[in-house]
Scaffold this motif. Structure first.
Motif, PDB file in Angstrom:
ATOM      1  N   ASN A 157      -3.083   1.346  -4.000  1.00 14.99           N
ATOM      2  CA  ASN A 157      -2.946  -0.094  -3.740  1.00 14.99           C
ATOM      3  C   ASN A 157      -2.240  -0.693  -4.954  1.00 14.99           C
ATOM      4  O   ASN A 157      -2.810  -0.825  -6.026  1.00 14.99           O
ATOM      5  CB  ASN A 157      -4.315  -0.724  -3.488  1.00 14.99           C
ATOM      6  CG  ASN A 157      -4.172  -2.125  -2.937  1.00 14.99           C
ATOM      7  OD1 ASN A 157      -3.079  -2.522  -2.506  1.00 14.99           O
ATOM      8  ND2 ASN A 157      -5.243  -2.876  -2.946  1.00 14.99           N
ATOM      9  N   CYS A 158      -0.981  -1.028  -4.753  1.00 20.48           N
ATOM     10  CA  CYS A 158      -0.011  -1.228  -5.847  1.00 20.48           C
ATOM     11  C   CYS A 158      -0.410  -2.308  -6.865  1.00 20.48           C
ATOM     12  O   CYS A 158      -0.685  -3.446  -6.498  1.00 20.48           O
ATOM     13  CB  CYS A 158       1.345  -1.581  -5.240  1.00 20.48           C
ATOM     14  SG  CYS A 158       2.656  -1.691  -6.464  1.00 20.48           S
ATOM     15  N   PRO A 159      -0.402  -1.947  -8.166  1.00 16.57           N
ATOM     16  CA  PRO A 159      -0.714  -2.915  -9.223  1.00 16.57           C
ATOM     17  C   PRO A 159       0.513  -3.616  -9.806  1.00 16.57           C
ATOM     18  O   PRO A 159       0.405  -4.307 -10.823  1.00 16.57           O
ATOM     19  CB  PRO A 159      -1.368  -2.025 -10.291  1.00 16.57           C
ATOM     20  CG  PRO A 159      -0.642  -0.720 -10.157  1.00 16.57           C
ATOM     21  CD  PRO A 159      -0.266  -0.573  -8.699  1.00 16.57           C
ATOM     22  N   GLN A 160       1.674  -3.441  -9.165  1.00 14.32           N
ATOM     23  CA  GLN A 160       2.947  -3.957  -9.722  1.00 14.32           C
ATOM     24  C   GLN A 160       2.894  -5.477  -9.988  1.00 14.32           C
ATOM     25  O   GLN A 160       2.426  -6.240  -9.145  1.00 14.32           O
ATOM     26  CB  GLN A 160       4.063  -3.652  -8.717  1.00 14.32           C
ATOM     27  CG  GLN A 160       5.456  -4.117  -9.111  1.00 14.32           C
ATOM     28  CD  GLN A 160       5.963  -3.481 -10.391  1.00 14.32           C
ATOM     29  OE1 GLN A 160       5.860  -4.066 -11.460  1.00 14.32           O
ATOM     30  NE2 GLN A 160       6.490  -2.260 -10.289  1.00 14.32           N
ATOM     31  N   LEU A 161       3.419  -5.878 -11.163  1.00 18.74           N
ATOM     32  CA  LEU A 161       3.444  -7.313 -11.516  1.00 18.74           C
ATOM     33  C   LEU A 161       4.860  -7.818 -11.774  1.00 18.74           C
ATOM     34  O   LEU A 161       5.049  -8.978 -12.129  1.00 18.74           O
ATOM     35  CB  LEU A 161       2.604  -7.550 -12.787  1.00 18.74           C
ATOM     36  CG  LEU A 161       1.090  -7.384 -12.622  1.00 18.74           C
ATOM     37  CD1 LEU A 161       0.406  -7.399 -13.981  1.00 18.74           C
ATOM     38  CD2 LEU A 161       0.525  -8.478 -11.725  1.00 18.74           C
ATOM     39  N   ALA A 181       7.819   4.546  -4.926  1.00 17.40           N
ATOM     40  CA  ALA A 181       6.648   3.923  -5.550  1.00 17.40           C
ATOM     41  C   ALA A 181       6.977   3.518  -6.970  1.00 17.40           C
ATOM     42  O   ALA A 181       7.877   4.070  -7.589  1.00 17.40           O
ATOM     43  CB  ALA A 181       5.496   4.915  -5.559  1.00 17.40           C
ATOM     44  N   CYS A 182       6.224   2.566  -7.497  1.00 12.43           N
ATOM     45  CA  CYS A 182       6.464   2.194  -8.892  1.00 12.43           C
ATOM     46  C   CYS A 182       5.905   3.266  -9.823  1.00 12.43           C
ATOM     47  O   CYS A 182       4.902   3.915  -9.535  1.00 12.43           O
ATOM     48  CB  CYS A 182       5.912   0.809  -9.199  1.00 12.43           C
ATOM     49  SG  CYS A 182       4.145   0.567  -8.999  1.00 12.43           S
ATOM     50  N   ALA A 183       6.589   3.461 -10.927  1.00 12.60           N
ATOM     51  CA  ALA A 183       6.192   4.407 -11.971  1.00 12.60           C
ATOM     52  C   ALA A 183       6.468   3.734 -13.303  1.00 12.60           C
ATOM     53  O   ALA A 183       7.271   2.794 -13.376  1.00 12.60           O
ATOM     54  CB  ALA A 183       7.004   5.697 -11.853  1.00 12.60           C
ATOM     55  N   ALA A 222       0.864  -1.181   0.000  1.00 10.79           N
ATOM     56  CA  ALA A 222       0.000   0.000   0.000  1.00 10.79           C
ATOM     57  C   ALA A 222       0.902   1.234   0.000  1.00 10.79           C
ATOM     58  O   ALA A 222       1.455   1.605   1.037  1.00 10.79           O
ATOM     59  CB  ALA A 222      -0.916  -0.013   1.218  1.00 10.79           C
ATOM     60  N   ASP A 223       1.054   1.851  -1.165  1.00 12.15           N
ATOM     61  CA  ASP A 223       1.966   2.990  -1.331  1.00 12.15           C
ATOM     62  C   ASP A 223       1.237   4.263  -0.907  1.00 12.15           C
ATOM     63  O   ASP A 223       0.291   4.678  -1.576  1.00 12.15           O
ATOM     64  CB  ASP A 223       2.411   3.097  -2.792  1.00 12.15           C
ATOM     65  CG  ASP A 223       3.277   1.912  -3.229  1.00 12.15           C
ATOM     66  OD1 ASP A 223       2.898   0.765  -2.939  1.00 12.15           O
ATOM     67  OD2 ASP A 223       4.311   2.152  -3.871  1.00 12.15           O
ATOM     68  N   THR A 224       1.704   4.866   0.182  1.00 10.17           N
ATOM     69  CA  THR A 224       0.898   5.871   0.873  1.00 10.17           C
ATOM     70  C   THR A 224       1.633   7.199   1.033  1.00 10.17           C
ATOM     71  O   THR A 224       2.809   7.244   1.394  1.00 10.17           O
ATOM     72  CB  THR A 224       0.504   5.325   2.262  1.00 10.17           C
ATOM     73  OG1 THR A 224      -0.137   4.058   2.085  1.00 10.17           O
ATOM     74  CG2 THR A 224      -0.447   6.263   2.985  1.00 10.17           C
ATOM     75  N   ALA A 229       0.941   1.703 -12.910  1.00  8.54           N
ATOM     76  CA  ALA A 229       1.877   1.864 -11.793  1.00  8.54           C
ATOM     77  C   ALA A 229       1.276   2.797 -10.741  1.00  8.54           C
ATOM     78  O   ALA A 229       0.349   3.562 -11.017  1.00  8.54           O
ATOM     79  CB  ALA A 229       3.204   2.421 -12.304  1.00  8.54           C
ATOM     80  N   CYS A 230       1.845   2.750  -9.535  1.00  7.64           N
ATOM     81  CA  CYS A 230       1.313   3.561  -8.425  1.00  7.64           C
ATOM     82  C   CYS A 230       1.276   5.049  -8.755  1.00  7.64           C
ATOM     83  O   CYS A 230       0.341   5.754  -8.390  1.00  7.64           O
ATOM     84  CB  CYS A 230       2.162   3.351  -7.177  1.00  7.64           C
ATOM     85  SG  CYS A 230       1.769   1.808  -6.328  1.00  7.64           S
ATOM     86  N   ARG A 231       2.311   5.527  -9.427  1.00  2.00           N
ATOM     87  CA  ARG A 231       2.328   6.957  -9.711  1.00  2.00           C
ATOM     88  C   ARG A 231       1.122   7.375 -10.564  1.00  2.00           C
ATOM     89  O   ARG A 231       0.565   8.451 -10.379  1.00  2.00           O
ATOM     90  CB  ARG A 231       3.645   7.352 -10.394  1.00  2.00           C
ATOM     91  CG  ARG A 231       3.821   8.839 -10.456  1.00  2.00           C
ATOM     92  CD  ARG A 231       5.164   9.284 -11.001  1.00  2.00           C
ATOM     93  NE  ARG A 231       5.082  10.684 -11.380  1.00  2.00           N
ATOM     94  CZ  ARG A 231       5.197  11.709 -10.550  1.00  2.00           C
ATOM     95  NH1 ARG A 231       5.436  11.494  -9.275  1.00  2.00           N
ATOM     96  NH2 ARG A 231       5.070  12.953 -10.963  1.00  2.00           N
TER      97      ARG A 231
HETATM   98 ZN   LIG Z   1       3.368   0.300  -6.948  1.00  2.00          ZN
END
Ligand SMILES: [Zn+2]
Length: 212
Positions: free
Chosen positions: A190-194, A104-106, A45-47, A123-125
């Protein structure tokens, strides 16, 4: 540090599930407590946190880590702003520690870390950018997106001073809880990173719970 909460979810004033890849943006009043539940385990959870009175005052990873003398966040950590003011205090934590160094992921970092064709992956960004665009009343804009906390994410600092993305130490039902010391705007992606194990390659929902 593992510390359980005394709060009863049945007495909460607010509960919501945040799906993987979604954002959650909400004002938390001073004295209110927010719990984030890693409902299915191994999620990130990137907050971001902002002062509701003046969003140019926001969570500072640098000030928080320097003042506590520890690179991980857990129960007992006071989250400080860029002006050195306490924003929230982590009051309970059944996961044990949380990252605030990994960022965070971008889409840009995905192309550098993984491969060029990852550019179009969510990505989170992107989620934060959508959140600030859809919630202009909070007064937060693209320029305010800075360092964040990765709740439940395991990013160990190695002996030679590097960072690694490692398999999670969280699991289903673990939670972190924090009490606001000022009125704050909370923005979670809520991170979608795969591409890395921050969420076990399988993004899942988290739950947010508030006690007034
Ligand atoms: Zn992320």
């Amino acid at each position: 540090m593992i510390k359980e909460s005394n709060l009863n979810p049945g007495q909460a004033s607010y509960r919501e599930e945040v799906l993987a890849g979604d954002y959650w943006m909400h004002e938390l009043k001073a004295g209110e407590t927010l719990r984030i539940v890693d409902s299915h385990g191994n999620q990130a959870a990137d907050t971001l946190f902002y002062s509701a009175a003046d969003p140019s005052e926001r969570y500072s990873a640098i000030d928080t880590l320097r003042e506590q003398g520890n690179v991980y966040l857990t129960a007992g950590t006071t989250l400080l702003s860029n002006l050195g003011n306490p924003m929230l205090e982590i009051t309970a934590d059944t996961c044990g520690r949380h990252d605030t160094l990994g960022g965070a992921c971008a889409t840009e970092s995905n192309t550098v870390r993984y491969s060029l064709e990852k550019k179009t992956m969510h990505a989170c960004r992107d989620s934060w950018m959508l959140a600030v665009a859809e919630n202009e009343h909070f007064g937060v804009s693209k320029r305010d997106i800075t360092h964040n906390i990765n709740f439940f994410m395991n990013v160990p600092v190695t002996e030679d001073g590097h960072l690694t993305f490692a398999d999670g130490i969280s699991e289903a039902g673990k939670y972190v809880e924090m009490t606001a010391k000022m009125d704050v705007i909370v923005l979670i992606s809520n991170c979608p990173q795969l591409n890395n194990p921050c969420n076990a390659y399988n993004p899942t929902p988290v739950e947010v719970v508030i006690w007034s």
